[in-house]
Design an enzyme around this catalytic site. Sequence first.
Site, PDB file in Angstrom:
ATOM      1  N   HIS A 138       0.841  -1.196   0.000  1.00  0.00           N
ATOM      2  CA  HIS A 138       0.000   0.000   0.000  1.00  0.00           C
ATOM      3  C   HIS A 138       0.872   1.241   0.000  1.00  0.00           C
ATOM      4  O   HIS A 138       1.849   1.323   0.744  1.00  0.00           O
ATOM      5  CB  HIS A 138      -0.911   0.018   1.233  1.00  0.00           C
ATOM      6  CG  HIS A 138      -1.824   1.207   1.250  1.00  0.00           C
ATOM      7  ND1 HIS A 138      -3.007   1.241   0.537  1.00  0.00           N
ATOM      8  CD2 HIS A 138      -1.712   2.414   1.854  1.00  0.00           C
ATOM      9  CE1 HIS A 138      -3.577   2.418   0.715  1.00  0.00           C
ATOM     10  NE2 HIS A 138      -2.819   3.145   1.503  1.00  0.00           N
ATOM     11  N   ASP A 149     -15.559   2.464   6.607  1.00  0.00           N
ATOM     12  CA  ASP A 149     -14.535   3.427   6.172  1.00  0.00           C
ATOM     13  C   ASP A 149     -15.082   4.336   5.081  1.00  0.00           C
ATOM     14  O   ASP A 149     -14.820   5.532   5.069  1.00  0.00           O
ATOM     15  CB  ASP A 149     -13.275   2.711   5.682  1.00  0.00           C
ATOM     16  CG  ASP A 149     -12.237   3.738   5.213  1.00  0.00           C
ATOM     17  OD1 ASP A 149     -11.791   4.523   6.057  1.00  0.00           O
ATOM     18  OD2 ASP A 149     -11.908   3.765   4.012  1.00  0.00           O
ATOM     19  N   ARG A 172     -15.473  12.570   7.139  1.00  0.00           N
ATOM     20  CA  ARG A 172     -14.222  13.255   7.509  1.00  0.00           C
ATOM     21  C   ARG A 172     -13.868  14.319   6.477  1.00  0.00           C
ATOM     22  O   ARG A 172     -13.394  15.404   6.808  1.00  0.00           O
ATOM     23  CB  ARG A 172     -13.076  12.244   7.615  1.00  0.00           C
ATOM     24  CG  ARG A 172     -13.137  11.390   8.880  1.00  0.00           C
ATOM     25  CD  ARG A 172     -12.204  10.198   8.770  1.00  0.00           C
ATOM     26  NE  ARG A 172     -10.816  10.585   8.604  1.00  0.00           N
ATOM     27  CZ  ARG A 172      -9.884   9.816   8.018  1.00  0.00           C
ATOM     28  NH1 ARG A 172     -10.199   8.619   7.554  1.00  0.00           N
ATOM     29  NH2 ARG A 172      -8.653  10.238   7.911  1.00  0.00           N
ATOM     30  N   SER A 191      -8.047   3.875   8.923  1.00  0.00           N
ATOM     31  CA  SER A 191      -8.722   3.834   7.624  1.00  0.00           C
ATOM     32  C   SER A 191      -7.926   2.957   6.648  1.00  0.00           C
ATOM     33  O   SER A 191      -8.468   2.053   6.000  1.00  0.00           O
ATOM     34  CB  SER A 191      -8.867   5.264   7.089  1.00  0.00           C
ATOM     35  OG  SER A 191      -9.145   5.278   5.724  1.00  0.00           O
ATOM     36  N   LYS A 233      -8.691  -1.486   5.493  1.00  0.00           N
ATOM     37  CA  LYS A 233      -8.827  -2.018   4.135  1.00  0.00           C
ATOM     38  C   LYS A 233      -7.778  -3.090   3.860  1.00  0.00           C
ATOM     39  O   LYS A 233      -8.051  -4.086   3.195  1.00  0.00           O
ATOM     40  CB  LYS A 233      -8.745  -0.869   3.124  1.00  0.00           C
ATOM     41  CG  LYS A 233      -9.997   0.007   3.176  1.00  0.00           C
ATOM     42  CD  LYS A 233      -9.898   1.281   2.385  1.00  0.00           C
ATOM     43  CE  LYS A 233      -9.101   2.336   3.079  1.00  0.00           C
ATOM     44  NZ  LYS A 233      -9.236   3.703   2.602  1.00  0.00           N
TER      45      LYS A 233
END
Length: 441
Positions: free
Chosen positions: A80, A159, A166, A181, A185
């Site tokens: 990621h 999320d 947010r 967050s 995932k």
Amino acid sequence: VYGIIKTKRDGGELSKQQITQFIREYVAGTVPDYQASALLMALFLRGLNSRETADLTQAMVDSGDVVDLSSLPGLTVDKHSTGGVGDKTTLVLGPLLAAAGLTVAKMSGRGLGHTGGTLDKLEAIPGLSTQLSAGEMVAQVRRIGIAVIAQTARLVPADRLLYALRDVTATVDSLPLIASSIMSKKLAAGAHAIVLDVKTGSGAFMQTTDKAFELARAMIEIGTSAGRAVVAVVSNMNQPLGRAVGNALEVEEAIQILRGDGPDDLRELCLVLGSQLLQLAENEVNEERARRHLVDVLDSGAALTRFRDLVVAQGGDGRVVDAPESVLPRAVCTDAVTSPGSGYIQGIDALRVGEAARVLGAGRLMKDDIIDPAAGVRLSLKVGDAVSAGQEWASIYAPDAARLAEGSQVLSGAITVSIEKPAHIPLVFGLVDRYGRETRW
Ligand code: URA
């Protein structure tokens, strides 16, 4: 929920049961947005400790489906990036790791604002689809060792709802909220071993190196408490990664790397991230050996072949690997952007380049904006290169003259030039290992 908001407002600690209740009821629609917004602001201002952050992450994971990769052979890995400009590492790293024997079942996102997204890049290849179900993903991975698909709607619905809230309540920039967050995932996507590329600099969420290390540590703690092996690399996003920014342009550059050419910074970052993951997944302690293994795989052409397999398996035109310039879409309008002065390039502001690419048509301001896969920016020069006044430092690509002019204007403010040669800026600032130990390079 009133009591939960009040506890956090007054600086108290929330129990696992309170956090779970809030997430469950918010996703079920029984907690209104105004109460959720109040709690988000209290969380933003008061913070969460690491136990609360881990509990929040788990509650978000439990709000939807969790991908079951247990039927796949080998160690499943994921990667990621916290988001950047010109960051096409997944297109290189995915096939490289698959060709090195790891199992890559990856869910990716789309670009928003100045940052790009892997799905948009892959979809620049004619015919390629990222809309596979989790079951189809697993079947493809069993066949060819890799799939890169869009995150399914049932993955971490909490999320999706909270992020939208947010976004409009000025509570995005909270380190524990960002960490939970992202990690919710990653945990829901099911991989055993995960490498995180935490970006720092003008084009990144984290503007300072210290903050990036802090985010890296928070995410690793969450991963470890959920039983996953996670390592983080903190890398530089002050200038774009590589030279291409924009979807088809970035696919072309990723293919260059897979062929053994392409920009050094992109190749280097892929090798750093890849060797960390290889060490993690195979309990290989020797970094040098892990890196050599990946270089061998890259040089052998096996990663390029695996990229072709991925493209073809997902319906894309496999000829893109041999002749990207004739398969990928090409922009109608193109122009050169030139340097205002002579000397050395001191900086190329990644945020501005990302914004220019978006204005040119490569990205979105709103989630539903349509993008042009051929649009974007190609840097002819990078930080540290000598330049003379009037020399081209970037070329730009757009679907029409109006966008081209607007993009050119945004981009022209992105470089700074001065007489002195700039000090070398590192590509990687260091890493945080799976035990939370930090090494600064
Ligand atoms: N990326 C995410 O997925 N979530 C955040 O909160 C920030 C960046």
